[in-house]
Design an enzyme around this catalytic site. Structure first.
Site, PDB file in Angstrom:
ATOM      1  N   TYR A 109      37.797  59.580  49.722  1.00 14.09           N
ATOM      2  CA  TYR A 109      38.844  59.315  50.721  1.00 14.09           C
ATOM      3  C   TYR A 109      39.247  60.613  51.428  1.00 14.09           C
ATOM      4  O   TYR A 109      39.326  60.674  52.660  1.00 14.09           O
ATOM      5  CB  TYR A 109      40.044  58.685  50.016  1.00 14.09           C
ATOM      6  CG  TYR A 109      41.215  58.385  50.945  1.00 14.09           C
ATOM      7  CD1 TYR A 109      41.217  57.246  51.739  1.00 14.09           C
ATOM      8  CD2 TYR A 109      42.317  59.240  50.997  1.00 14.09           C
ATOM      9  CE1 TYR A 109      42.286  56.964  52.570  1.00 14.09           C
ATOM     10  CE2 TYR A 109      43.393  58.966  51.831  1.00 14.09           C
ATOM     11  CZ  TYR A 109      43.374  57.832  52.614  1.00 14.09           C
ATOM     12  OH  TYR A 109      44.437  57.557  53.446  1.00 14.09           O
TER      13      TYR A 109
ATOM     14  N   SER B 125      45.422  61.598  57.575  1.00 15.93           N
ATOM     15  CA  SER B 125      46.195  61.570  56.331  1.00 15.93           C
ATOM     16  C   SER B 125      46.563  62.975  55.926  1.00 15.93           C
ATOM     17  O   SER B 125      45.859  63.950  56.255  1.00 15.93           O
ATOM     18  CB  SER B 125      45.371  60.911  55.224  1.00 15.93           C
ATOM     19  OG  SER B 125      45.996  61.076  53.972  1.00 15.93           O
TER      20      SER B 125
END
Length: 676
Positions: free
Chosen positions: A566, A553
């Site tokens: 996250y 990501s």
């Protein structure tokens, strides 16, 4: 019904029953008349199954249509058996109309026989008589004078002449047994022809059943009984990557595993080494199974390490034997040797591994060897199995016409023969990645926690010859191992792994619980590690290299608000890419990552609450989140799942062969996430 409708109906019915013929084997025809569009006069035509295709699924597009007068006039210019291959090109000058399939080598058989309808089939029972040492006498005993024996001859124009002559000389006959090959039947109507084909097959099967001995493959071999099912599947999964690597020495192959009762019984009997060494006989069989299989000559109780060592020895011997076979029979005009690896590997107590350029080819090769086992059983039951001479097998395997057919095949897609394992593939980015990899030729395993989603995606992509579903919780090491065992049993091994499974919980630091932290790290950091570890183990065993791709990501680099668990898990994934690239390079395993940002549409993560949380953080309506993310990028474009899939293909499609340890941004340009 029209002549063509009758023919297609008969073909589909016959081809749907494996007792009648094997997949893509045999051909059917019908003669009739149609008006010439130029002269308006009636024209006698032959409709016959063209080259390639399958009787069970035959459509009108799969038929060749020829003028019967021109086809039969070729008899007058036939230059003799030494030059009979030239007649295949001559068939093109007999074609009627536009379109249709290319005429097959068996066209002459159908056109020259004086009957309105002709079937040529490859039933196991018929081939058993055709390959028996005293097949001619057995044919006489089984059928009397209603079915006539035709000695072995390679398919072609001369065989068509032979069968036509037999039919004229025996007007009472309903068909013939072709030595080493199969059966041919004829009739004045489509119904009569089909009935006669079925009658020949049924009478041959009944004869074998009535006159055959109880154990045609000999007594059971002590110590060669099949392993219990669970143990058998574990052993097969342990051996499959090694066997696939050996079978891919010359060119990569996809695998298929079969542990049917037919295979296990054959490998547990005393005569299986002798019979396997004789190879298959019917041309359709050995063109797909090669001249003979590789057989592991150890009992199933042998340790996996000893079995693997012996497989390496036997593979080296197989390659040397195959090269010698080629040298014995090759002429200056023969095509180059196509490869010396086995297409069929038999492991007593475990099963059969078959290989091909794609899953369907590998599966069909295994089905053909099951046909061969059935043929050997029938021949041995009433006589002894006596296949055609090795030199004749070579003449067909390295036939110029067969070579031309291979050269006409379309160029393989970039990911042909590659087996991909994609986690979280039941939706969103994973689904898009799986679809793209399959579209580029890969076999794909759809791994997901949701069984229904995984099954739906696999079916949508193309079913078991292209994609299979597995249920796997990537946080559980045993479930990961089981999913990859299912992968190697489905396709032989694994070459391309995409660590995509993920989730996100958006909370400020002070509201983030230990469970929030552990869940995200378990799925993404630990889950990626478990999948990479198990898949790398298989890739090393295969010795074929491979690709591992992490869907990380932008957040692995960019520090956004309310995102500590996250972002930290994604940073863990990003560094795994670097660590594994450094470690696995010596095995030609490339490890790379992709850093998407803001994939809202189609995303399972965003649909599961992450979208609402991030929209609240940024103060925009959830339905506008994708547009919001787009406006903060340099390109002002929204990122979609397909864009991530494109990047996976770019890394694995064959152009970036010297790239490993790389992270590719797919974020439409987020300057704060630029790699440094």
């Amino acid at each position: 019904m029209s002549t063509v409708d009758d023919l297609l109906g008969r073909s589909n019915r016959l081809g749907a029953d494996p007792r009648n013929t094997n997949y893509a084997g045999g051909n059917t025809s019908a003669k009739g008349s149609e008006r010439d569009p130029v002269t308006g006069e009636p024209m006698e035509l032959l409709w016959v199954k063209g080259s390639g295709g399958d009787l069970g699924t035959l459509t009108e597009k799969g038929l060749s249509v020829l003028r019967l007068d021109r086809l039969r006039a070729l008899v007058g210019v036939y230059p003799g058996v030494e030059r009979e291959d030239e007649m295949v090109a001559a068939f093109d000058f007999c074609l009627f109309g536009k379109g249709g399939a290319a005429p097959s080598i068996d066209t002459a058989m159908h056109g020259l026989v004086e009957a309105a309808h002709v079937d040529h089939l490859h039933p196991d029972a018929g081939i058993a008589l055709a390959t028996a040492a005293d097949g001619e006498a057995l044919t006489k005993e089984c059928f009397g004078d209603s079915v006539v024996w035709v000695p072995w001859r390679r398919p072609g124009f001369q065989l068509g002449l032979d069968i036509a002559a037999i039919q004229r000389q025996h007007p009472q006959a309903i068909g013939c047994i072709l030595g080493g090959h199969g059966i041919t039947a004829w009739g004045s109507t489509s119904e009569e022809c089909e009935q006669r084909s079925r009658e020949i097959i049924a009478r041959a099967a009944a004869y074998l059943e009535e006159h055959g001995k109880a154990e045609p493959f000999g007594p059971l071999l002590e110590g060669y009984a099949p392993l219990p099912e669970q143990e058998r599947r574990l052993r097969a999964a342990a051996l499959a990557p090694v066997i696939r690597g050996l079978a891919s020495t010359d060119r990569p192959q996809v695998g298929h595993f079969t542990d049917s009762d037919v295979v296990l019984d054959f490998l547990g009997r005393a005569e299986h080494p002798r019979l396997a060494a004789l190879g298959t006989s019917c041309p359709d069989h050995f063109l797909r199974t090669k001249v003979r299989p590789l057989v592991l000559d150890l009992p199933p109780t042998t340790s996996p390490e000893d079995a693997i060592g012996r497989l390496h020895e036997l593979h080296a011997a197989y390659r040397a034997d195959y090269a010698a076979y080629y040298q014995r029979h090759a002429t200056p005009d023969s095509p180059a040797m196509r490869g010396a690896d086995p297409a069929i590997v038999l492991v007593p107590g475990v099963g059969m591994f078959s290989f091909g350029a794609n899953k369907q080819t590998a599966r069909v090769a295994g089905e053909f060897y099951v046909n061969a086992i059935n043929v050997m059983r029938g021949a041995e039951a009433v006589s002894s199995y006596s296949p055609i001479e090795e030199s004749e097998k070579f003449r067909i395997e390295y036939w110029a016409l067969e070579e031309a057919k291979l050269q006409r095949m379309p160029k393989p897609k970039p990911l042909a023969t590659r087996v991909a394992f994609v986690t979280g593939a039941g939706s969103g980015i994973g689904k898009a990645v799986a679809q793209r990899l399959a579209a580029e030729g890969a076999c794909v395993v759809i791994a997901d926690l949701n069984a229904e989603n995984a099954a739906a995606v696999a079916e949508e992509i193309g079913g078991p010859d292209v994609a299979v579903p597995v249920v796997a919780d990537v946080t559980d090491a045993e479930q990961v191992a089981a999913a990859l065992r299912a992968t190697v049993l489905a396709f032989g091994g694994v070459d391309l792994v995409v660590n995509n499974a993920g989730l996100s919980i958006s909370k400020p630091l002070l509201e983030t619980t230990e469970r929030d932290w552990d869940l995200q790290h378990d799925v993404m950091a630990k889950g990626s590690f478990l999948v990479a570890r198990e898949s790398a183990r298989i890739m090393v065993q295969q010795g074929m290299g491979g690709d591992i791709v992490y869907i990380s990501s932008k957040n692995s680099l960019f520090a956004g608000p309310n995102n500590v668990a996250y972002g930290a898990a994604k940073a863990d994934q990003a560094h795994q890419v670097r660590l594994l690239a450094a470690e696995l390079g010596e095995h030609q395993i490339r490890v790379n990552g992709i850093n998407p940002d803001g994939v809202v549409r189609g995303s399972g993560i965003f649909a599961g609450g992450w979208g609402a949380s991030r929209a609240a953080v940024y103060g925009v309506p959830e339905e506008d989140l994708g547009a919001f993310y787009a406006q903060r990028t340099l390109l002002k474009r929204e990122v979609l799942p397909d864009h991530v899939a494109n990047a996976v293909f770019a890394l694995t499609g064959g152009e970036l062969t010297h790239t490993t340890g790389l992270h590719i941004p797919v974020d439409a340009g987020v300057a704060a996430a630029f790699l440094r």
